[in-house]
Design a protein around this motif. Structure first.
Motif, PDB file in Angstrom:
ATOM      1  N   MET A 118     -11.211  18.514   8.214  1.00 23.07           N
ATOM      2  CA  MET A 118      -9.921  18.332   7.680  1.00 23.07           C
ATOM      3  C   MET A 118      -9.661  17.291   6.522  1.00 23.07           C
ATOM      4  N   ASP A 119      -8.752  17.146   5.806  1.00 22.27           N
ATOM      5  CA  ASP A 119      -8.473  16.176   4.801  1.00 22.27           C
ATOM      6  C   ASP A 119      -7.998  15.022   5.647  1.00 22.27           C
ATOM      7  N   PHE A 120      -8.481  13.771   5.250  1.00 21.04           N
ATOM      8  CA  PHE A 120      -7.965  12.402   5.982  1.00 21.04           C
ATOM      9  C   PHE A 120      -6.619  12.234   5.528  1.00 21.04           C
ATOM     10  N   PRO A 121      -5.860  11.879   6.448  1.00 21.48           N
ATOM     11  CA  PRO A 121      -4.479  11.621   6.099  1.00 21.48           C
ATOM     12  C   PRO A 121      -4.298  10.304   5.153  1.00 21.48           C
ATOM     13  N   ALA A 122      -3.102  10.505   4.450  1.00 22.47           N
ATOM     14  CA  ALA A 122      -2.384   9.355   3.524  1.00 22.47           C
ATOM     15  C   ALA A 122      -2.154   8.200   4.599  1.00 22.47           C
ATOM     16  N   VAL A 123      -2.535   7.149   4.247  1.00 24.15           N
ATOM     17  CA  VAL A 123      -2.644   5.855   4.790  1.00 24.15           C
ATOM     18  C   VAL A 123      -1.689   5.009   4.104  1.00 24.15           C
ATOM     19  N   THR A 124      -0.348   4.496   4.491  1.00 22.97           N
ATOM     20  CA  THR A 124       0.402   3.448   3.827  1.00 22.97           C
ATOM     21  C   THR A 124       0.420   2.299   4.541  1.00 22.97           C
ATOM     22  N   ILE A 125       0.145   1.102   3.891  1.00 22.46           N
ATOM     23  CA  ILE A 125      -0.008  -0.424   4.611  1.00 22.46           C
ATOM     24  C   ILE A 125       1.018  -1.012   3.826  1.00 22.46           C
ATOM     25  N   CYS A 126       1.819  -2.001   4.491  1.00 21.45           N
ATOM     26  CA  CYS A 126       2.695  -2.967   4.041  1.00 21.45           C
ATOM     27  C   CYS A 126       2.633  -4.368   4.947  1.00 21.45           C
ATOM     28  N   ASN A 127       2.870  -5.200   4.289  1.00 17.93           N
ATOM     29  CA  ASN A 127       3.062  -6.517   4.675  1.00 17.93           C
ATOM     30  C   ASN A 127       4.596  -6.684   5.701  1.00 17.93           C
ATOM     31  N   ALA A 128       4.542  -7.291   6.722  1.00 13.46           N
ATOM     32  CA  ALA A 128       5.708  -7.250   7.456  1.00 13.46           C
ATOM     33  C   ALA A 128       6.951  -8.061   6.576  1.00 13.46           C
ATOM     34  N   SER A 129       6.546  -8.952   5.766  1.00  9.57           N
ATOM     35  CA  SER A 129       7.161  -9.764   4.920  1.00  9.57           C
ATOM     36  C   SER A 129       7.282  -9.153   3.538  1.00  9.57           C
ATOM     37  N   PRO A 130       8.454  -8.755   3.066  1.00  9.40           N
ATOM     38  CA  PRO A 130       8.599  -8.168   1.833  1.00  9.40           C
ATOM     39  C   PRO A 130       8.205  -8.901   0.497  1.00  9.40           C
ATOM     40  N   PHE A 131       8.447 -10.357   0.762  1.00 11.48           N
ATOM     41  CA  PHE A 131       8.091 -11.121  -0.374  1.00 11.48           C
ATOM     42  C   PHE A 131       7.477 -12.478   0.020  1.00 11.48           C
ATOM     43  N   GLN A 132       6.899 -13.056  -1.006  1.00  7.21           N
ATOM     44  CA  GLN A 132       6.173 -14.487  -0.965  1.00  7.21           C
ATOM     45  C   GLN A 132       7.326 -15.571  -0.906  1.00  7.21           C
ATOM     46  N   TYR A 133       7.467 -16.236  -0.025  1.00  7.56           N
ATOM     47  CA  TYR A 133       8.477 -17.337  -0.209  1.00  7.56           C
ATOM     48  C   TYR A 133       8.529 -18.187  -1.266  1.00  7.56           C
ATOM     49  N   SER A 134       7.349 -18.428  -1.588  1.00  2.66           N
ATOM     50  CA  SER A 134       7.241 -19.603  -2.543  1.00  2.66           C
ATOM     51  C   SER A 134       7.888 -18.729  -4.079  1.00  2.66           C
ATOM     52  N   LYS A 135       7.909 -17.396  -4.000  1.00  7.98           N
ATOM     53  CA  LYS A 135       8.302 -16.816  -5.222  1.00  7.98           C
ATOM     54  C   LYS A 135       9.864 -16.591  -5.273  1.00  7.98           C
ATOM     55  N   VAL A 136      10.457 -16.341  -4.372  1.00 14.12           N
ATOM     56  CA  VAL A 136      11.901 -16.048  -4.142  1.00 14.12           C
ATOM     57  C   VAL A 136      12.671 -17.305  -3.586  1.00 14.12           C
ATOM     58  N   PHE A 171      -3.305   4.639   0.515  1.00 13.43           N
ATOM     59  CA  PHE A 171      -4.767   5.360   0.202  1.00 13.43           C
ATOM     60  C   PHE A 171      -4.439   6.726   0.458  1.00 13.43           C
ATOM     61  N   ASN A 172      -5.286   7.409  -0.328  1.00 11.21           N
ATOM     62  CA  ASN A 172      -5.405   9.067  -0.332  1.00 11.21           C
ATOM     63  C   ASN A 172      -4.145   9.911  -0.453  1.00 11.21           C
ATOM     64  N   TRP A 173      -3.283   9.323  -1.139  1.00  7.30           N
ATOM     65  CA  TRP A 173      -2.008   9.958  -1.344  1.00  7.30           C
ATOM     66  C   TRP A 173      -1.913  11.338  -2.100  1.00  7.30           C
ATOM     67  N   GLY A 174      -3.068  11.381  -2.891  1.00  4.15           N
ATOM     68  CA  GLY A 174      -3.397  12.951  -3.388  1.00  4.15           C
ATOM     69  C   GLY A 174      -2.284  13.058  -4.384  1.00  4.15           C
ATOM     70  N   MET A 175      -1.780  12.202  -5.334  1.00  4.56           N
ATOM     71  CA  MET A 175      -0.989  12.580  -6.332  1.00  4.56           C
ATOM     72  C   MET A 175      -1.648  12.748  -7.569  1.00  4.56           C
ATOM     73  N   THR A 176      -2.734  11.925  -7.796  1.00  7.81           N
ATOM     74  CA  THR A 176      -3.501  12.308  -9.012  1.00  7.81           C
ATOM     75  C   THR A 176      -4.973  12.764  -8.704  1.00  7.81           C
ATOM     76  N   GLU A 177      -5.515  12.570  -7.699  1.00  6.70           N
ATOM     77  CA  GLU A 177      -6.756  13.098  -7.262  1.00  6.70           C
ATOM     78  C   GLU A 177      -6.809  14.204  -6.039  1.00  6.70           C
ATOM     79  N   LYS A 178      -7.589  14.918  -5.705  1.00  7.67           N
ATOM     80  CA  LYS A 178      -7.785  15.755  -4.618  1.00  7.67           C
ATOM     81  C   LYS A 178      -7.887  14.925  -3.210  1.00  7.67           C
ATOM     82  N   ALA A 179      -7.531  15.505  -2.491  1.00  2.96           N
ATOM     83  CA  ALA A 179      -7.335  14.734  -1.237  1.00  2.96           C
ATOM     84  C   ALA A 179      -8.839  14.481  -0.461  1.00  2.96           C
ATOM     85  N   LEU A 180      -8.890  13.274   0.253  1.00  2.00           N
ATOM     86  CA  LEU A 180     -10.468  13.068   0.452  1.00  2.00           C
ATOM     87  C   LEU A 180     -10.677  13.686   1.878  1.00  2.00           C
ATOM     88  N   PRO A 181     -11.824  14.616   2.103  1.00  2.00           N
ATOM     89  CA  PRO A 181     -12.078  15.106   3.533  1.00  2.00           C
ATOM     90  C   PRO A 181     -12.787  14.151   4.207  1.00  2.00           C
TER      91      PRO A 181
END
Length: 641
Positions: A90-108, A276-286
């Motif tokens: 099977m193709d490996f699923p797309a994996v989305t990772i985010c930080n719990a904080s949307p911004f760096q406090y030093s920049k906002v 990771f492995n979103w499949g927009m520009t390249e074939k999905a990784l198995p």
């Protein structure tokens, strides 16, 4: 030529009239049909005829009732669900990772300066109201506060609750009442609420909270939304966590990877997210094999020390497994990975295949959904989450004249903010709480006919261990910052292992519970059981119906013909004029035909008129008399009809 011949024969048939009556046709059918009951009706004696007539009528009614039940069941479009197991790479699923904080406090920090000062003052008023009321020298920017303030509601008298402004403005339930200055109320004795008013304060509502923690968090996020909505998206992305800072190490199976193998998108709730492995520009990784050693291994640095203090109260990484080319709704479907731990996620795959119209209200690609998909700008596939959020954004624009910051912005529209749309928060609160709005969007949106769901088994352990903590942080610090000193801590690192538990996948497929074969077999079974009939009997019944219709048509044509002839004869007192009389009247304008006048006796003349002297009779012009066409010569036989 063949068509003309058929038409002529039909005309012959119409002129001849029906060759038999309704009764004769019915008797012929009962004598020759293969259905058992009608034969006994005409063959038996009077008493048995009545009995067989009642029995046949009863069983015919039963057959019609059973047919109605089966047809109604078939038209209900019920489905049956089957579960099957498959085994394949099977193709490996797309994996989305985010930080719990949307911004760096030093920049906002420069954007949130006034809001943070106001937030600190609010917390002082809630925690120590007597001391904070005495401190009136602090300068605060109340521009934000005046639009949507936090209030304390004193409900000691439930019939007349008192609303107190946190910064000294005292209000009552009515607009024209006030309290004596200096009255205070602690958070323990009062409820903290958010006051939302429309333009010029003509209509206000209070959003109550059971805890001051929830109240101040919701209020701060609402005010931060107002601030961030006025900043371009590309500048907000620069204030978030970059990929090279967030992703410290990456390994897929036995192949190394890095942050360059991730696709970046900006999420309003979590800032910069990486897929990771979103499949927009390249074939999905198995995935080569099931097991932890063949999955995706990540080490993240969430940088908890630079979190926005009042905007984010959760520390960790947010992640989501989803299909390729699908938009990650990580706030609703994602999970948290805690810092200082190694989180192992075993994945099982469920594939859902729904039947479309008329069995279910699902869609293949969303083209038949009457809602514009605002997430199509990401070139992603249709999902019901995208439809519902797009529908809410459309209602937001229609009712509040602006778009909400948390949803994609349609072309030509502007995000809501207090400067241009002072009452947007009041409008948004009423729209979000509206049951009618939610039902409208749910009814307009459809489920996707084909969907893939990833079931996760999650386990966690402390990472790194105390014995290996020193050398691991030294190595990671050297790789990221080229520093011999440790620049990482247990509070900031997250390790992820994502892999297939096994290559077995489940397919949950819908199929029609009642198909056309089921319908025909049940209809035939009931007809054969109750009346001993078959399809040929139905054809015979159809034949007699056609004969009945044909006899009716012939009778109607004959009736119309006779009616037309009677109307033509009613126009003349005597017989119709001959051709000679019509020709004479046309050439001699003084010609008057002989007309019989009314008298005591139709066979006598009046006294003053003499009886005409007989003479030579006129020529016989009866052959030229206008007559209806009673004789038509057939094309084939030439016989008179």
């Amino acid at each position: 030529m063949l068509v003309k011949k058929c038409l002529v024969k039909c005309l012959h048939r119409l002129q001849k009239g029906p060759g038999y009556s309704y009764k004769e046709l019915l008797v012929w059918y009962c004598s020759n049909t293969n259905t058992h009951g009608p034969k006994r009706i005409i063959c038996e004696g009077p008493k048995k005829k009545a009995v067989w007539f009642l029995i046949t009528l009863l069983f015919t009614s039963l057959v019609c009732w059973q047919w109605g039940v089966f047809i109604r069941t078939y038209l209900s479009w019920e489905v049956s669900v089957s579960l099957s197991l498959g085994f394949k790479t099977m193709d490996f699923p797309a994996v989305t990772i985010c930080n719990a904080s949307p911004f760096q406090y030093s920049k906002v920090k420069h954007l949130l300066k006034d809001l943070d000062e106001l937030m600190e003052a609010v917390l002082e008023r809630i925690l120590a109201p007597e001391q904070s009321y005495a401190n009136t020298t602090r300068t605060l920017n109340f521009t934000i506060w005046n639009d949507t303030p936090l209030v304390l509601i004193d409900e000691q008298n439930p019939h007349h609750p008192v609303v107190l402004d946190l910064f000294g403005d005292v209000h009552n339930g009515s607009a024209d009442s006030s309290l004596a200055p200096g009255r205070t109320c602690t958070a323990q004795g009062c409820k903290v609420a958010m006051r939302l008013c429309s333009l010029n304060g003509t209509a206000c509502t209070f959003r109550n909270f059971t805890s001051a923690t929830h109240a101040v968090t919701e209020w701060y996020q609402l005010q931060a939304t107002n601030i961030f909505s006025q900043v371009p998206t590309h500048k907000l992305a620069e204030m978030g966590y970059p990929a090279e800072r967030l992703i410290l190490a990456c390994l897929f199976g036995s192949e190394p990877c890095s942050y360059r193998n991730f696709t970046s998108i900006f999420h309003p709730d979590y800032g910069n997210c990486y897929i990771f492995n979103w499949g927009m520009t390249e074939k999905a990784l198995p995935s080569a094999n099931p097991g932890a050693e063949f999955g995706l291994k990540l080490i993240l640095d969430i940088g908890q020390e630079d979190y926005v203090p009042f905007l984010t109260s959760t520390a960790g990484a947010r992640l989501l497994l989803h299909e390729q080319r699908s938009y990650p709704f990580i706030k609703d479907e994602g999970i948290y990975a805690m810092s200082g731990t190694e989180t192992s996620i075993g994945v099982l795959v469920d594939k859902l295949e729904r039947m479309g119209e008329p069995y279910s209200q699902c869609t293949m690609n969303g083209s038949d959904v009457p809602v514009r998909n605002l997430y199509s700008d990401y070139n992603t596939t249709y999902s019901i989450q995208a439809c519902i959020r797009s529908c809410f954004q459309e209602h937001m624009i229609q009712n509040c004249s602006c778009a909400h910051y948390l949803y994609p912005l349609p072309r030509g529209e502007r995000y809501c903010n207090n400067r241009e749309f002072p009452d947007w928060a009041y409008c948004y609160s009423r729209l979000r709480m509206s049951v009618a709005q939610r039902e409208t969007c749910i009814n307009m949106c459809k489920e996707s006919c084909n969907d893939t769901q990833y079931k996760m088994t999650i386990s966690m352990a402390d990472w790194p261990s105390e014995a290996s903590e020193d050398w691991i942080f030294h190595v990671l610090s050297q790789e990221r910052d080229q520093s011999t000193n440790i620049t990482l801590s247990r509070k900031g690192v997250v390790k992820l292992n994502i892999y297939f538990q096994e290559f077995n996948y489940r397919t949950i497929e819908e199929s029609a519970a009642n198909n056309i074969v089921w319908l025909l077999s049940n209809l035939g079974g009931q007809f054969g059981f109750w009346m001993g009939g078959s399809v040929l009997c139905l054809i015979e019944f159809g034949e007699i119906l056609i004969d009945f219709v044909w006899i009716t048509v012939i009778k109607l044509v004959a009736f119309t013909k006779n009616l037309r002839q009677r109307r033509a004869q009613a126009r003349y007192a005597g017989p119709p004029p001959t051709v000679a009389e019509l020709v004479e009247a046309h050439t001699n304008f003084g010609f008057q035909p002989d007309v019989a006048r009314p008298g005591p006796d139709p066979g006598t003349y009046p006294d003053e008129q003499t009886v005409p002297i007989p003479g030579t009779p006129p020529p016989n012009y009866d052959s030229l008399r206008l007559q209806p066409l009673d004789i038509i010569e057939s094309d084939s036989e030439g016989e008179a009809i």
